[in-house]
Write a protein that holds these residues in place. Sequence first.
Motif, short mmCIF file in Angstrom:
data_model
loop_
_atom_site.label_atom_id
_atom_site.label_comp_id
_atom_site.label_asym_id
_atom_site.label_seq_id
_atom_site.Cartn_x
_atom_site.Cartn_y
_atom_site.Cartn_z
N UNK A 185 -0.08 6.41 2.92
CA UNK A 185 0.94 7.14 2.17
C UNK A 185 1.34 6.39 0.90
N UNK A 186 1.63 5.11 1.01
CA UNK A 186 2.05 4.32 -0.14
C UNK A 186 0.95 4.27 -1.20
N UNK A 187 -0.29 4.07 -0.78
CA UNK A 187 -1.40 4.05 -1.73
C UNK A 187 -1.56 5.40 -2.42
N UNK A 188 -1.36 6.50 -1.69
CA UNK A 188 -1.46 7.83 -2.29
C UNK A 188 -0.37 8.04 -3.33
N UNK A 189 0.84 7.59 -3.05
CA UNK A 189 1.93 7.74 -4.00
C UNK A 189 1.67 6.92 -5.26
N UNK A 190 1.13 5.71 -5.11
CA UNK A 190 0.81 4.88 -6.26
C UNK A 190 -0.25 5.53 -7.14
N UNK A 191 -1.17 6.26 -6.53
CA UNK A 191 -2.20 6.95 -7.30
C UNK A 191 -1.70 8.26 -7.90
N UNK A 225 11.03 -0.62 -0.78
CA UNK A 225 11.87 -0.37 0.41
C UNK A 225 11.02 0.09 1.59
N UNK A 226 10.03 0.94 1.33
CA UNK A 226 9.17 1.40 2.42
C UNK A 226 8.40 0.23 3.03
N UNK A 227 7.87 -0.65 2.18
CA UNK A 227 7.14 -1.81 2.69
C UNK A 227 8.07 -2.78 3.42
N UNK A 228 9.25 -3.02 2.84
CA UNK A 228 10.19 -3.94 3.47
C UNK A 228 10.67 -3.38 4.80
#
Length: 495
Positions: A409-415, A269-272
Amino acid sequence: MMNHILLVAAREFRQIAATRSFWVTLLILPLAFAIGPVASRFLDKSDTQRVMLIDRSGGTTAQAIAARIELDEQRRVLTQLSRFVEANRLDAADPAAPWARHDRWYSDADVAAFVAAGGVEGALAKIRAKGGEVPAFDAPDPLYSIVPVPAAVAAAPPERVGTALDPLLRPAEGSKEKALDYAVYIPADFGRSPEVKLWANGAPSSSFVTMVQGLLAQELKVRYLQMNGVAAPVAAASTRIAPAIAVVVPPRGSGRERVLIRSILPLACAYILLMSLILSGSWMLQGSVEERSNKLIETVLACVSPNELMYGKLIGTVGIGLSMVATWAVCGIVAAFATHGAIAEMIRPALEPVSSFGAIATILYFFVAGYIVVAMIFLVIGSVSDSMRDAQGYLTPVLMVIMIPVTVLVQAVLRGASGPAVELLTWIPIWTPFAVLARLGTGMPLWQVWTAGAITAAFIVVEVILLGRIFRASLLAGGGRPNLGALVGLMRRPA
């Protein structure tokens, strides 16, 4: 007033929806869902590596290596079959079977029982016997395949084996023969000498070398014990002495995997949100600039007030974005529940953790709020720009300010990171919707969700008031692109 706002919103929606780029963008994801599984069947290239075992010490060593390769391949198949059974809820066919017991590392004994029961074919036969529709199961391609030793290599003297293997490892240009990936040469005096040769067509895989080395070490131990008077059965049994390690793993969908599964949809959703904002905002911006450059804005303002024009354009742009997202969401749900395959198996478990009313309402609220926050900025850029060149001067830095922190932010959450930077972005209103959407799968405290929602709502009110002043004052203004000081001055001007 509301009728005029809705009239402007409908006009804005129709104007953007009439463009070819809108329909191309709208259909990209549905086409990807439809074509992806079909295309993968034609474009997928097997990664199976060809292995040749040249055993001149009696043949038992090559047999042990081949048996280990086959056992490991069956373990991969069993693991894939277990995931397939779990995803399609087929466990009831045989609850005691290895493939019906998930969330475990399969031991050699589990794999042997699986093979003894007929392997994949035996398992699928039991599943089909229960009745009902069973989707097709695609077994993974084997990592290695054993190829026979050609007569020229088998008859070559030890010092000429490498020469005989060279055309197999590196076929002549234009040859249709597939290159050999590995060749393992076990000399006749293996046991008295530990030397073994391995030829590789490129950098060898560490897992393959480790596997071969372990088996050769076992064979050397057996031969050493036999040469020192230990009976052959006892020497062979010594290689089977190993600790029985019971590997305990968390249930599927728990631990770190639980966070990843719960984060798939919020992160998507964040990416979209980011992608659809950029697209729909750009279309709205282009339309606004064309209205100013073609002097159509005067005609529009003769029919509606500046406030009605602003709110109508904002609602129309949000409507375009939400229509795109709704279309993609419907395609994703259809792909999850009406089809089978890798895409369905990825989407289906990701929908379950966020299927509650509260989770859906939270995603929708911050999605719409994020749209309004950024769309308002695009709207003002269009009102102060006489050409797309002027608009790009504002647009480029705005996009950089929004995109770079969101990507980090998204990359940090994935990690799995949740440091001060992630917390900080949550409380800066322009990034709050993206941060909350990205963090929902990590178990964000409820008080933070409510507080972030209140801050975002307050920011939208202030943003609409301040940027609305710029919008109204700039609609009919000329004289080139205003600088930052002039924009701040317009914000301070009373309505």
